[in-house]
Scaffold this motif. Structure first.
Motif, PDB file in Angstrom:
ATOM      1  N   PRO A  32       0.807  -1.233   0.000  1.00  0.00           N
ATOM      2  CA  PRO A  32       0.000   0.000   0.000  1.00  0.00           C
ATOM      3  C   PRO A  32       0.830   1.267   0.000  1.00  0.00           C
ATOM      4  N   LEU A  33       1.962   1.244   0.704  1.00  0.00           N
ATOM      5  CA  LEU A  33       2.783   2.460   0.754  1.00  0.00           C
ATOM      6  C   LEU A  33       3.391   2.766  -0.615  1.00  0.00           C
ATOM      7  N   LYS A  34       3.874   1.727  -1.286  1.00  0.00           N
ATOM      8  CA  LYS A  34       4.472   1.960  -2.600  1.00  0.00           C
ATOM      9  C   LYS A  34       3.404   2.378  -3.605  1.00  0.00           C
ATOM     10  N   ARG A  35       2.198   1.826  -3.444  1.00  0.00           N
ATOM     11  CA  ARG A  35       1.102   2.261  -4.327  1.00  0.00           C
ATOM     12  C   ARG A  35       0.772   3.732  -4.092  1.00  0.00           C
ATOM     13  N   SER A  36       0.757   4.130  -2.817  1.00  0.00           N
ATOM     14  CA  SER A  36       0.473   5.550  -2.497  1.00  0.00           C
ATOM     15  C   SER A  36       1.534   6.452  -3.126  1.00  0.00           C
ATOM     16  N   LEU A  37       2.795   5.996  -3.054  1.00  0.00           N
ATOM     17  CA  LEU A  37       3.876   6.805  -3.635  1.00  0.00           C
ATOM     18  C   LEU A  37       3.642   6.995  -5.137  1.00  0.00           C
ATOM     19  N   LEU A  38       3.260   5.906  -5.812  1.00  0.00           N
ATOM     20  CA  LEU A  38       3.052   6.003  -7.269  1.00  0.00           C
ATOM     21  C   LEU A  38       1.828   6.859  -7.591  1.00  0.00           C
ATOM     22  N   ARG A  39       0.765   6.718  -6.774  1.00  0.00           N
ATOM     23  CA  ARG A  39      -0.431   7.562  -7.005  1.00  0.00           C
ATOM     24  C   ARG A  39      -0.058   9.030  -6.867  1.00  0.00           C
ATOM     25  N   GLN A  40       0.728   9.310  -5.829  1.00  0.00           N
ATOM     26  CA  GLN A  40       1.151  10.689  -5.585  1.00  0.00           C
ATOM     27  C   GLN A  40       1.950  11.241  -6.773  1.00  0.00           C
ATOM     28  N   ALA A  41       2.701  10.357  -7.443  1.00  0.00           N
ATOM     29  CA  ALA A  41       3.568  10.810  -8.551  1.00  0.00           C
ATOM     30  C   ALA A  41       2.775  11.135  -9.816  1.00  0.00           C
ATOM     31  N   ARG A  42       1.512  10.757  -9.877  1.00  0.00           N
ATOM     32  CA  ARG A  42       0.641  11.065 -11.033  1.00  0.00           C
ATOM     33  C   ARG A  42       1.389  10.810 -12.359  1.00  0.00           C
ATOM     34  N   ILE A  43       1.794   9.569 -12.528  1.00  0.00           N
ATOM     35  CA  ILE A  43       2.536   9.191 -13.742  1.00  0.00           C
ATOM     36  C   ILE A  43       1.568   9.133 -14.928  1.00  0.00           C
ATOM     37  N   GLU A  44       1.997   9.714 -16.034  1.00  0.00           N
ATOM     38  CA  GLU A  44       1.131   9.757 -17.225  1.00  0.00           C
ATOM     39  C   GLU A  44       1.758   8.968 -18.369  1.00  0.00           C
ATOM     40  N   ASP A  45       0.910   8.636 -19.362  1.00  0.00           N
ATOM     41  CA  ASP A  45       1.420   7.997 -20.576  1.00  0.00           C
ATOM     42  C   ASP A  45       2.531   8.871 -21.153  1.00  0.00           C
ATOM     43  N   GLY A  46       3.593   8.239 -21.601  1.00  0.00           N
ATOM     44  CA  GLY A  46       4.684   9.001 -22.217  1.00  0.00           C
ATOM     45  C   GLY A  46       5.730   9.478 -21.212  1.00  0.00           C
ATOM     46  N   HIS A  47       5.415   9.386 -19.921  1.00  0.00           N
ATOM     47  CA  HIS A  47       6.395   9.827 -18.924  1.00  0.00           C
ATOM     48  C   HIS A  47       7.588   8.884 -18.884  1.00  0.00           C
ATOM     49  N   ARG A  48       8.755   9.481 -18.632  1.00  0.00           N
ATOM     50  CA  ARG A  48       9.934   8.665 -18.311  1.00  0.00           C
ATOM     51  C   ARG A  48      10.153   8.785 -16.805  1.00  0.00           C
ATOM     52  N   VAL A  49      10.236   7.615 -16.184  1.00  0.00           N
ATOM     53  CA  VAL A  49      10.277   7.556 -14.717  1.00  0.00           C
ATOM     54  C   VAL A  49      11.555   6.842 -14.293  1.00  0.00           C
ATOM     55  N   LEU A  50      12.223   7.380 -13.277  1.00  0.00           N
ATOM     56  CA  LEU A  50      13.437   6.732 -12.760  1.00  0.00           C
ATOM     57  C   LEU A  50      13.225   6.356 -11.298  1.00  0.00           C
ATOM     58  N   ASP A  51      13.510   5.095 -10.975  1.00  0.00           N
ATOM     59  CA  ASP A  51      13.463   4.627  -9.588  1.00  0.00           C
ATOM     60  C   ASP A  51      14.906   4.525  -9.085  1.00  0.00           C
ATOM     61  N   VAL A  52      15.277   5.419  -8.178  1.00  0.00           N
ATOM     62  CA  VAL A  52      16.661   5.493  -7.706  1.00  0.00           C
ATOM     63  C   VAL A  52      16.839   4.611  -6.464  1.00  0.00           C
ATOM     64  N   GLY A  53      17.862   3.757  -6.501  1.00  0.00           N
ATOM     65  CA  GLY A  53      18.072   2.790  -5.409  1.00  0.00           C
ATOM     66  C   GLY A  53      16.982   1.739  -5.477  1.00  0.00           C
ATOM     67  N   CYS A  54      16.750   1.228  -6.679  1.00  0.00           N
ATOM     68  CA  CYS A  54      15.559   0.390  -6.935  1.00  0.00           C
ATOM     69  C   CYS A  54      15.642  -0.983  -6.288  1.00  0.00           C
ATOM     70  N   GLY A  55      16.847  -1.397  -5.889  1.00  0.00           N
ATOM     71  CA  GLY A  55      17.001  -2.668  -5.182  1.00  0.00           C
ATOM     72  C   GLY A  55      16.417  -3.839  -5.954  1.00  0.00           C
ATOM     73  N   THR A  56      15.566  -4.606  -5.312  1.00  0.00           N
ATOM     74  CA  THR A  56      14.998  -5.803  -5.934  1.00  0.00           C
ATOM     75  C   THR A  56      13.846  -5.468  -6.885  1.00  0.00           C
ATOM     76  N   GLY A  57      13.630  -4.179  -7.129  1.00  0.00           N
ATOM     77  CA  GLY A  57      12.738  -3.764  -8.206  1.00  0.00           C
ATOM     78  C   GLY A  57      11.243  -3.791  -7.903  1.00  0.00           C
ATOM     79  N   THR A  58      10.879  -3.929  -6.639  1.00  0.00           N
ATOM     80  CA  THR A  58       9.437  -4.010  -6.331  1.00  0.00           C
ATOM     81  C   THR A  58       8.689  -2.778  -6.841  1.00  0.00           C
ATOM     82  N   LEU A  59       9.222  -1.577  -6.534  1.00  0.00           N
ATOM     83  CA  LEU A  59       8.549  -0.343  -6.948  1.00  0.00           C
ATOM     84  C   LEU A  59       8.655  -0.149  -8.468  1.00  0.00           C
ATOM     85  N   THR A  60       9.829  -0.442  -9.018  1.00  0.00           N
ATOM     86  CA  THR A  60      10.045  -0.273 -10.468  1.00  0.00           C
ATOM     87  C   THR A  60       9.034  -1.119 -11.246  1.00  0.00           C
ATOM     88  N   LEU A  61       8.915  -2.375 -10.831  1.00  0.00           N
ATOM     89  CA  LEU A  61       8.027  -3.297 -11.560  1.00  0.00           C
ATOM     90  C   LEU A  61       6.559  -2.928 -11.340  1.00  0.00           C
TER      91      LEU A  61
END
Ligand SMILES: C[S@@+](CC[C@H](N)C(=O)[O-])C[C@H]1O[C@@H](n2cnc3c(N)ncnc32)[C@H](O)[C@@H]1O
Length: 224
Positions: A32-61
């Motif tokens: 839920p916390l990672k979902r909230s973070l992504l909702r807050q980021a309001r990512i749109e089609d065409g956006h380029r997004v970088l996950d810094v310190g992505c580790g095992t990629g849970t948020l990236t994926l």
């Protein structure tokens, strides 16, 4: 970041890395916390997004699955965690664009990204390390870009402060001090980000977790 900056692996000791995902999902409200973070980021089609310190990629994926019209990149300095991320990507049939790099030396041209996200990463850095990484993020963000962070935050009360000592024993007191004292907002402002706010704060059994939002400085903040 100075050459002396210590490198902290996901659970500090590399032999613990294979247990990282299990530990985080059991101890924290990770999804839920990672979902909230992504909702807050309001990512749109065409956006380029970088996950810094992505580790095992849970948020990236999660971001790539939820926002198929966006292009999501992950960066982490540890090849072993990136290997785990690739395994997860294969298992879930999700495209993963990730590379090994230090966050203070991001291998992307200036103004590449519309959004930078980061979770549970900043408390791995010393104060000079945080400043260097924020400078690097500021450079790769487009002038209208935004940075969204999930990390340990200012302890709400004595209980949260005491519980956070467990995190500090694992990850070290120097790197985590700014988090528990609530200094990330100030560091973001000092780095030239605008509209900086802590948007959410919640308790966990290891201390307070916070979400932060910051806007890029705009053209005025870019190096000429
Ligand atoms: C606690 S893990 C968080 C991983 C992931 N973001 C998550 O939410 O589960 C911190 C990650 O930061 C990475 N890391 C630490 N210092 C780094 C640096 N200077 N540059 C790039 N990655 C770094 C570690 O390898 C580790 O994977």
């Amino acid at each position: 970041m100075s050459k002396q900056e210590p490198y902290l692996a996901a659970l500090r000791f590399r032999w613990l890395t294979p247990f990282y995902d299990r530990v985080v999902s059991v101890l924290l409200r990770e999804e839920p916390l990672k979902r909230s973070l992504l909702r807050q980021a309001r990512i749109e089609d065409g956006h380029r997004v970088l996950d810094v310190g992505c580790g095992t990629g849970t948020l990236t994926l999660m971001a790539q699955r939820e926002y198929k019209g966006a292009l999501v990149f992950g960066v982490d300095g540890d090849l072993e965690t990136l290997a785990l991320a690739r395994r997860k990507a294969l298992a879930t049939d999700t495209p993963l664009y990730a590379c090994a790099a230090l966050a203070q030396d991001l291998p992307f041209p200036d103004a590449t990204f519309d959004r930078v996200v980061s979770s549970l990463f900043f408390h791995h850095l010393t104060r000079p390390g945080k400043k260097a990484v924020l400078r690097a993020i500021g450079a790769v963000l487009s002038p209208e870009g935004e940075l969204h962070i999930l990390d340990w935050g200012k302890a709400q009360d004595l209980l949260m402060r005491i519980l956070f000592v467990l995190v500090q024993l694992l990850d070290g007191f120097e790197t985590t001090a700014d988090s528990v004292r609530g200094r990330l907002v100030g560091l973001l402002r000092e780095a030239g980000f605008t509209q900086v706010e802590e948007t959410h704060r919640e308790r966990s059994i290891l201390g307070t977790l916070s979400l932060y939002r910051a806007a890029a400085a705009g053209d005025a903040g870019k190096p000429v």
